[in-house]
Write an enzyme that holds these catalytic residues in place. Structure first.
Site, PDB file in Angstrom:
ATOM      1  N   ARG A 166      -1.445   4.003  13.916  1.00 45.31           N
ATOM      2  CA  ARG A 166      -0.130   3.450  13.540  1.00 45.31           C
ATOM      3  C   ARG A 166       0.953   3.994  14.468  1.00 45.31           C
ATOM      4  O   ARG A 166       1.849   3.260  14.888  1.00 45.31           O
ATOM      5  CB  ARG A 166       0.129   3.841  12.078  1.00 45.31           C
ATOM      6  CG  ARG A 166       1.158   3.044  11.362  1.00 45.31           C
ATOM      7  CD  ARG A 166       1.005   3.141   9.840  1.00 45.31           C
ATOM      8  NE  ARG A 166      -0.141   2.374   9.372  1.00 45.31           N
ATOM      9  CZ  ARG A 166      -1.257   2.909   8.878  1.00 45.31           C
ATOM     10  NH1 ARG A 166      -1.397   4.211   8.741  1.00 45.31           N
ATOM     11  NH2 ARG A 166      -2.250   2.120   8.520  1.00 45.31           N
ATOM     12  N   ASP A 195      -1.149  -4.332   9.611  1.00 47.30           N
ATOM     13  CA  ASP A 195      -2.504  -4.668   9.169  1.00 47.30           C
ATOM     14  C   ASP A 195      -3.439  -3.746   9.924  1.00 47.30           C
ATOM     15  O   ASP A 195      -3.358  -3.616  11.148  1.00 47.30           O
ATOM     16  CB  ASP A 195      -2.865  -6.127   9.425  1.00 47.30           C
ATOM     17  CG  ASP A 195      -4.077  -6.498   8.591  1.00 47.30           C
ATOM     18  OD1 ASP A 195      -3.960  -6.547   7.352  1.00 47.30           O
ATOM     19  OD2 ASP A 195      -5.161  -6.701   9.157  1.00 47.30           O
ATOM     20  N   TYR A 213      -9.497   5.646   4.135  1.00 48.66           N
ATOM     21  CA  TYR A 213     -10.684   6.255   4.744  1.00 48.66           C
ATOM     22  C   TYR A 213     -10.370   7.586   5.459  1.00 48.66           C
ATOM     23  O   TYR A 213     -11.234   8.129   6.151  1.00 48.66           O
ATOM     24  CB  TYR A 213     -11.311   5.277   5.748  1.00 48.66           C
ATOM     25  CG  TYR A 213     -11.781   3.978   5.128  1.00 48.66           C
ATOM     26  CD1 TYR A 213     -13.078   3.841   4.637  1.00 48.66           C
ATOM     27  CD2 TYR A 213     -10.923   2.873   5.029  1.00 48.66           C
ATOM     28  CE1 TYR A 213     -13.516   2.651   4.068  1.00 48.66           C
ATOM     29  CE2 TYR A 213     -11.347   1.679   4.452  1.00 48.66           C
ATOM     30  CZ  TYR A 213     -12.638   1.575   3.976  1.00 48.66           C
ATOM     31  OH  TYR A 213     -13.068   0.400   3.409  1.00 48.66           O
ATOM     32  N   ASN A 234       0.862  -1.193   0.000  1.00 50.42           N
ATOM     33  CA  ASN A 234       0.000   0.000   0.000  1.00 50.42           C
ATOM     34  C   ASN A 234       0.896   1.241   0.000  1.00 50.42           C
ATOM     35  O   ASN A 234       1.561   1.532   0.991  1.00 50.42           O
ATOM     36  CB  ASN A 234      -0.885  -0.042   1.246  1.00 50.42           C
ATOM     37  CG  ASN A 234      -1.836   1.140   1.322  1.00 50.42           C
ATOM     38  OD1 ASN A 234      -1.537   2.214   0.815  1.00 50.42           O
ATOM     39  ND2 ASN A 234      -2.969   0.937   1.972  1.00 50.42           N
ATOM     40  N   PRO A 235       0.928   1.987  -1.112  1.00 50.54           N
ATOM     41  CA  PRO A 235       1.839   3.139  -1.185  1.00 50.54           C
ATOM     42  C   PRO A 235       1.503   4.227  -0.168  1.00 50.54           C
ATOM     43  O   PRO A 235       2.364   5.034   0.188  1.00 50.54           O
ATOM     44  CB  PRO A 235       1.650   3.664  -2.614  1.00 50.54           C
ATOM     45  CG  PRO A 235       0.425   3.006  -3.149  1.00 50.54           C
ATOM     46  CD  PRO A 235       0.131   1.791  -2.337  1.00 50.54           C
ATOM     47  N   GLY A 236       0.274   4.248   0.369  1.00 47.35           N
ATOM     48  CA  GLY A 236      -0.090   5.226   1.400  1.00 47.35           C
ATOM     49  C   GLY A 236       0.600   4.946   2.727  1.00 47.35           C
ATOM     50  O   GLY A 236       0.874   5.870   3.506  1.00 47.35           O
ATOM     51  N   LYS A 237       0.884   3.676   2.995  1.00 45.20           N
ATOM     52  CA  LYS A 237       1.485   3.325   4.298  1.00 45.20           C
ATOM     53  C   LYS A 237       2.992   3.582   4.331  1.00 45.20           C
ATOM     54  O   LYS A 237       3.553   3.795   5.405  1.00 45.20           O
ATOM     55  CB  LYS A 237       1.272   1.839   4.590  1.00 45.20           C
ATOM     56  CG  LYS A 237      -0.157   1.447   4.929  1.00 45.20           C
ATOM     57  CD  LYS A 237      -0.179  -0.052   5.210  1.00 45.20           C
ATOM     58  CE  LYS A 237      -1.569  -0.582   5.443  1.00 45.20           C
ATOM     59  NZ  LYS A 237      -1.556  -2.059   5.621  1.00 45.20           N
TER      60      LYS A 237
HETATM   61  P1  ITT Z   1      -0.807  -4.156   2.707  1.00 45.86           P
HETATM   62  O1  ITT Z   1      -1.544  -5.349   3.231  1.00 45.86           O
HETATM   63  O2  ITT Z   1       0.049  -4.475   1.530  1.00 45.86           O
HETATM   64  O3  ITT Z   1      -0.065  -3.394   3.758  1.00 45.86           O
HETATM   65  P2  ITT Z   1      -3.477  -3.124   2.365  1.00 45.86           P
HETATM   66  O4  ITT Z   1      -4.025  -1.822   1.865  1.00 45.86           O
HETATM   67  O5  ITT Z   1      -4.082  -4.385   1.818  1.00 45.86           O
HETATM   68  O6  ITT Z   1      -1.904  -3.109   2.126  1.00 45.86           O
HETATM   69  P3  ITT Z   1      -4.561  -3.731   4.936  1.00 45.86           P
HETATM   70  O7  ITT Z   1      -4.920  -5.118   4.572  1.00 45.86           O
HETATM   71  O8  ITT Z   1      -3.970  -3.490   6.283  1.00 45.86           O
HETATM   72  O9  ITT Z   1      -3.534  -3.110   3.912  1.00 45.86           O
HETATM   73  O10 ITT Z   1      -5.829  -2.833   4.714  1.00 45.86           O
HETATM   74  C1  ITT Z   1      -6.097  -1.763   5.524  1.00 45.86           C
HETATM   75  C2  ITT Z   1      -7.020  -0.805   4.830  1.00 45.86           C
HETATM   76  O11 ITT Z   1      -7.602   0.030   5.858  1.00 45.86           O
HETATM   77  C3  ITT Z   1      -6.236   0.122   3.943  1.00 45.86           C
HETATM   78  O12 ITT Z   1      -6.300  -0.272   2.597  1.00 45.86           O
HETATM   79  C4  ITT Z   1      -6.868   1.473   4.186  1.00 45.86           C
HETATM   80  O13 ITT Z   1      -7.841   1.750   3.281  1.00 45.86           O
HETATM   81  C5  ITT Z   1      -7.506   1.366   5.545  1.00 45.86           C
HETATM   82  N1  ITT Z   1      -6.624   2.087   6.462  1.00 45.86           N
HETATM   83  C6  ITT Z   1      -5.682   1.580   7.287  1.00 45.86           C
HETATM   84  N2  ITT Z   1      -4.992   2.551   7.895  1.00 45.86           N
HETATM   85  C7  ITT Z   1      -5.517   3.702   7.441  1.00 45.86           C
HETATM   86  C8  ITT Z   1      -5.211   5.056   7.672  1.00 45.86           C
HETATM   87  O14 ITT Z   1      -4.211   5.421   8.448  1.00 45.86           O
HETATM   88  N3  ITT Z   1      -5.944   5.954   7.051  1.00 45.86           N
HETATM   89  C9  ITT Z   1      -6.943   5.610   6.222  1.00 45.86           C
HETATM   90  N4  ITT Z   1      -7.279   4.366   5.914  1.00 45.86           N
HETATM   91  C10 ITT Z   1      -6.562   3.410   6.528  1.00 45.86           C
END
Ligand code: ITT
Length: 200
Positions: A187, A75, A160, A17-20
């Site tokens: 986080r 996660d 979100y 997830n490029p946002g993380k």
């Molecule tokens: P990875 O598993 O590769 O890390 P993913 O997007 O699939 O990527 P997750 O399974 O943990 O990751 O999904 C969590 C989702 O919850 C993520 O796609 C976001 O949309 C949401 N989410 C988690 N943290 C968030 C944040 O800080 N702000 C907004 N949305 C968040």
């Protein structure tokens, strides 16, 4: 065996997830060489567990095994009180295969309207897992509570963020400076626990 994160060490950020990635990099600081799962072309594992902690461990172990390096996975997800905690561990899946979070946000809004419950309380959870290639794994969890707002506001952050206002604030995570979000987010709270356990 040294189960500490030592300065200068290489750590794989086991996320696609490029946002993380910038959030994980900001939380780890300058002390580590961060490689991403994308840079290493690691395949994305299927998230088969039913808890944030379970899926975080699965992702960290998968990346550590394939890369031979220490791996850190997150996660996370949004839980809505009036939806009995949904989407929760299915937060990413509500956005569909094209990862369309405008769609996921509309889905949350529609489900809330269908329920007819005015309760807008929600919380984000982040489970962070660190796995070593030879087996050990530590997992911690952080939560931030708040309320949902519609329509979405702000184009910062990811997922979100534009509908979530943390308790005590007026701006959504999507409107905040990244550093403001990083100071109070789920986080960051999980990371504080990780730091206490793994960083001297
Ligand atoms: P990875 O598993 O590769 O890390 P993913 O997007 O699939 O990527 P997750 O399974 O943990 O990751 O999904 C969590 C989702 O919850 C993520 O796609 C976001 O949309 C949401 N989410 C988690 N943290 C968030 C944040 O800080 N702000 C907004 N949305 C968040």
């Amino acid at each position: 065996m040294n189960l500490k994160l030592i300065k200068g060490m290489r750590i794989v950020a086991a996320t696609h997830n490029p946002g993380k990635v910038p959030e994980i990099a900001a939380l780890l600081g300058q002390d580590y060489e961060i490689l991403t799962a994308g840079q290493l072309a690691l395949p994305e594992p299927e998230e088969t567990e039913t808890t944030f902690g379970g899926n975080a461990m699965l992702k960290a172990r998968h990346a550590a095994r394939l890369s031979g390096e220490v791996a850190l996975a997150d996660d996370s997800g949004l839980s809505v009180a009036a939806l009995d905690g949904a989407p929760g561990v299915y937060s990413a899946r509500w956005a569909g295969p094209s990862k369309d979070f405008a769609l996921a946000i509309r889905k949350v809004e529609t489900r809330l309207e269908e329920r007819g419950d005015p309760d807008r309380r929600a919380w984000f959870t982040s489970a962070l897992a660190v796995a070593w290639p030879d087996g050990p794994c530590l997992v911690v969890e952080g939560v931030v509570e708040g309320a949902l707002t519609f329509p979405p506001r702000g184009d910062r952050g990811f997922g979100y963020d534009p509908i979530f206002i943390p308790d005590g604030g007026t701006q959504t995570f999507g409107e905040m400076e990244p550093a403001e979000k990083d100071a109070i987010s789920h986080r960051a709270r999980a990371f504080a626990k990780l730091r206490a356990a793994l960083i001297d």
